[in-house]
Design a protein around this motif. Structure first.
Motif, PDB file in Angstrom:
ATOM      1  N   TYR A  20      -5.199   9.910 -14.568  1.00  0.00           N
ATOM      2  CA  TYR A  20      -5.712   8.555 -14.812  1.00  0.00           C
ATOM      3  C   TYR A  20      -5.339   7.628 -13.653  1.00  0.00           C
ATOM      4  O   TYR A  20      -6.167   6.838 -13.175  1.00  0.00           O
ATOM      5  N   ALA A  21      -4.090   7.730 -13.180  1.00  0.00           N
ATOM      6  CA  ALA A  21      -3.641   6.884 -12.078  1.00  0.00           C
ATOM      7  C   ALA A  21      -4.476   7.141 -10.827  1.00  0.00           C
ATOM      8  O   ALA A  21      -4.881   6.209 -10.130  1.00  0.00           O
ATOM      9  N   ARG A  22      -4.758   8.429 -10.578  1.00  0.00           N
ATOM     10  CA  ARG A  22      -5.549   8.765  -9.396  1.00  0.00           C
ATOM     11  C   ARG A  22      -6.963   8.196  -9.501  1.00  0.00           C
ATOM     12  O   ARG A  22      -7.494   7.636  -8.524  1.00  0.00           O
ATOM     13  N   GLU A  23      -7.583   8.311 -10.660  1.00  0.00           N
ATOM     14  CA  GLU A  23      -8.941   7.791 -10.848  1.00  0.00           C
ATOM     15  C   GLU A  23      -8.981   6.275 -10.634  1.00  0.00           C
ATOM     16  O   GLU A  23      -9.904   5.740 -10.000  1.00  0.00           O
ATOM     17  N   CYS A  24      -7.983   5.601 -11.171  1.00  0.00           N
ATOM     18  CA  CYS A  24      -7.932   4.142 -11.012  1.00  0.00           C
ATOM     19  C   CYS A  24      -7.745   3.753  -9.552  1.00  0.00           C
ATOM     20  O   CYS A  24      -8.417   2.848  -9.040  1.00  0.00           O
ATOM     21  N   LEU A  25      -6.829   4.441  -8.878  1.00  0.00           N
ATOM     22  CA  LEU A  25      -6.561   4.114  -7.481  1.00  0.00           C
ATOM     23  C   LEU A  25      -7.758   4.437  -6.599  1.00  0.00           C
ATOM     24  O   LEU A  25      -8.077   3.690  -5.673  1.00  0.00           O
ATOM     25  N   GLU A  26      -8.433   5.540  -6.886  1.00  0.00           N
ATOM     26  CA  GLU A  26      -9.606   5.886  -6.086  1.00  0.00           C
ATOM     27  C   GLU A  26     -10.728   4.870  -6.251  1.00  0.00           C
ATOM     28  O   GLU A  26     -11.527   4.663  -5.337  1.00  0.00           O
ATOM     29  N   SER A  27     -10.774   4.220  -7.409  1.00  0.00           N
ATOM     30  CA  SER A  27     -11.803   3.202  -7.630  1.00  0.00           C
ATOM     31  C   SER A  27     -11.559   1.968  -6.765  1.00  0.00           C
ATOM     32  O   SER A  27     -12.451   1.141  -6.580  1.00  0.00           O
ATOM     33  N   LEU A  28     -10.341   1.830  -6.234  1.00  0.00           N
ATOM     34  CA  LEU A  28     -10.024   0.700  -5.362  1.00  0.00           C
ATOM     35  C   LEU A  28     -10.404   0.962  -3.917  1.00  0.00           C
ATOM     36  O   LEU A  28     -10.362   0.050  -3.092  1.00  0.00           O
ATOM     37  N   CYS A  29     -10.762   2.178  -3.578  1.00  0.00           N
ATOM     38  CA  CYS A  29     -10.861   2.561  -2.179  1.00  0.00           C
ATOM     39  C   CYS A  29     -12.020   1.926  -1.438  1.00  0.00           C
ATOM     40  O   CYS A  29     -12.100   2.052  -0.224  1.00  0.00           O
ATOM     41  N   PHE A  75     -12.237  -1.038  -0.824  1.00  0.00           N
ATOM     42  CA  PHE A  75     -11.672  -2.068   0.035  1.00  0.00           C
ATOM     43  C   PHE A  75     -10.280  -1.682   0.527  1.00  0.00           C
ATOM     44  O   PHE A  75      -9.511  -2.512   0.968  1.00  0.00           O
ATOM     45  N   CYS A  76      -9.955  -0.385   0.454  1.00  0.00           N
ATOM     46  CA  CYS A  76      -8.649   0.060   0.917  1.00  0.00           C
ATOM     47  C   CYS A  76      -8.639   0.245   2.432  1.00  0.00           C
ATOM     48  O   CYS A  76      -9.657   0.568   3.035  1.00  0.00           O
ATOM     49  N   THR A  77      -7.485   0.075   3.014  1.00  0.00           N
ATOM     50  CA  THR A  77      -7.267   0.359   4.430  1.00  0.00           C
ATOM     51  C   THR A  77      -6.618   1.731   4.542  1.00  0.00           C
ATOM     52  O   THR A  77      -6.143   2.283   3.537  1.00  0.00           O
ATOM     53  N   PRO A  78      -6.558   2.310   5.752  1.00  0.00           N
ATOM     54  CA  PRO A  78      -5.822   3.567   5.910  1.00  0.00           C
ATOM     55  C   PRO A  78      -4.385   3.478   5.414  1.00  0.00           C
ATOM     56  O   PRO A  78      -3.865   4.423   4.821  1.00  0.00           O
ATOM     57  N   THR A  79      -3.744   2.329   5.625  1.00  0.00           N
ATOM     58  CA  THR A  79      -2.370   2.155   5.141  1.00  0.00           C
ATOM     59  C   THR A  79      -2.312   2.221   3.627  1.00  0.00           C
ATOM     60  O   THR A  79      -1.437   2.877   3.040  1.00  0.00           O
ATOM     61  N   ALA A  80      -3.283   1.575   2.975  1.00  0.00           N
ATOM     62  CA  ALA A  80      -3.308   1.596   1.510  1.00  0.00           C
ATOM     63  C   ALA A  80      -3.614   2.995   1.001  1.00  0.00           C
ATOM     64  O   ALA A  80      -3.031   3.449   0.013  1.00  0.00           O
ATOM     65  N   ASN A  81      -4.527   3.700   1.686  1.00  0.00           N
ATOM     66  CA  ASN A  81      -4.837   5.068   1.269  1.00  0.00           C
ATOM     67  C   ASN A  81      -3.625   5.980   1.418  1.00  0.00           C
ATOM     68  O   ASN A  81      -3.375   6.861   0.586  1.00  0.00           O
ATOM     69  N   LEU A  82      -2.846   5.767   2.471  1.00  0.00           N
ATOM     70  CA  LEU A  82      -1.617   6.536   2.654  1.00  0.00           C
ATOM     71  C   LEU A  82      -0.648   6.247   1.526  1.00  0.00           C
ATOM     72  O   LEU A  82      -0.005   7.162   0.998  1.00  0.00           O
ATOM     73  N   LEU A  83      -0.567   4.989   1.130  1.00  0.00           N
ATOM     74  CA  LEU A  83       0.311   4.600   0.040  1.00  0.00           C
ATOM     75  C   LEU A  83      -0.146   5.252  -1.265  1.00  0.00           C
ATOM     76  O   LEU A  83       0.678   5.714  -2.065  1.00  0.00           O
ATOM     77  N   ILE A  84      -1.465   5.293  -1.487  1.00  0.00           N
ATOM     78  CA  ILE A  84      -1.992   5.975  -2.664  1.00  0.00           C
ATOM     79  C   ILE A  84      -1.540   7.423  -2.681  1.00  0.00           C
ATOM     80  O   ILE A  84      -1.117   7.975  -3.689  1.00  0.00           O
ATOM     81  N   GLY A  85      -1.645   8.091  -1.497  1.00  0.00           N
ATOM     82  CA  GLY A  85      -1.195   9.487  -1.403  1.00  0.00           C
ATOM     83  C   GLY A  85       0.254   9.625  -1.757  1.00  0.00           C
ATOM     84  O   GLY A  85       0.639  10.581  -2.463  1.00  0.00           O
TER      85      GLY A  85
END
Length: 231
Positions: free
Chosen positions: A210-219, A221-231
């Motif tokens: 669920y957390a992954r699905e929610c975070l991916e829905s933000l992408c 407007f995500c930056t590479p830094t934010a995507n790294l943080l998601i990882g």
């Protein structure tokens, strides 16, 4: 064991030495100008700024007060002077005086977003949550201030949204907190504290899918830094 610790010291790196020397040089030069013309409020303002940058908050506050007393009401630097005065008192731990400076500055410049923002921070530090909320909401409601106010980036947007999220969390309202963190991140996709807060509220260890699905829905407007943080 203490013998196993490694201490990394950057104090003698060239860029640190240059920055320190630059601050000291600027402070000395402005101080000399103030000595030559002690009644010049603009020079006293600049002297206060250099003292603030040097971490001499009490001295900076005293200079800003002197400059304010001698400044014309229409002086272009006066709004920034009150912001620096608030920050100097805050840096010195003189929170009551900082709040007084906020109120005095707002009496002169009622549309100055930064003063509402820093007032909100001060009330938040003092755990006066209702007043903090009031000041943050007022900061968001104001129009863009004049350019010569030199507003701090995010006081009408991502920074204020982020602290409203913190307030919502303090009252255990995670849904509202999530909304404010989302608004913060939408306003500035590079503001990773908002992303960190979103990720924490999603509790990925409890429900990673669920957390992954929610975070991916933000992408979107995500930056590479934010995507790294998601990882």
């Amino acid at each position: 064991m203490a013998e196993e610790l490694t201490i990394i010291h950057y104090g003698y790196l060239e860029e640190y030495i240059r920055e320190k020397d630059k601050k000291n040089r600027n402070l000395f030069l402005v101080q000399q100008e103030v000595l030559r013309d002690p009644e010049n409020p603009l020079m006293r303002y600049h002297y206060g700024v250099e003292l603030y940058r040097a971490g001499k908050y009490d001295e900076a506050a005293a200079e800003f007060v002197r400059a304010a007393e001698k400044s014309a009401p229409q002086a272009a630097y006066l709004p920034k002077l009150y912001r620096y005065l608030v920050l100097s008192y805050q840096g010195a731990g003189r929170y009551a005086e900082a709040l007084q400076a906020v109120q005095k500055g707002l009496a002169l410049f009622p549309g100055y977003t930064d003063l509402y923002y820093y007032g909100g921070l001060l009330y938040l530090q003092k755990k006066h949550y209702a007043r903090a909320y009031e000041f943050f909401k007022q900061a968001l409601s104001l129009p863009e201030p004049p350019v010569y106010y030199a507003p701090f980036a995010g006081t009408r947007g991502f920074r204020t949204y982020y602290h409203l999220g913190q307030l919502a969390e303090a009252f255990l309202n995670e849904e509202e907190a999530m909304l404010y963190y989302m608004l913060s991140l939408r306003d500035n996709p590079h503001f990773t504290p908002a992303m960190e807060s979103i990720a924490r509220l999603l509790r990925p260890r409890e429900d990673p899918r669920y957390a992954r699905e929610c975070l991916e829905s933000l992408c979107e407007f995500c930056t590479p830094t934010a995507n790294l943080l998601i990882g």
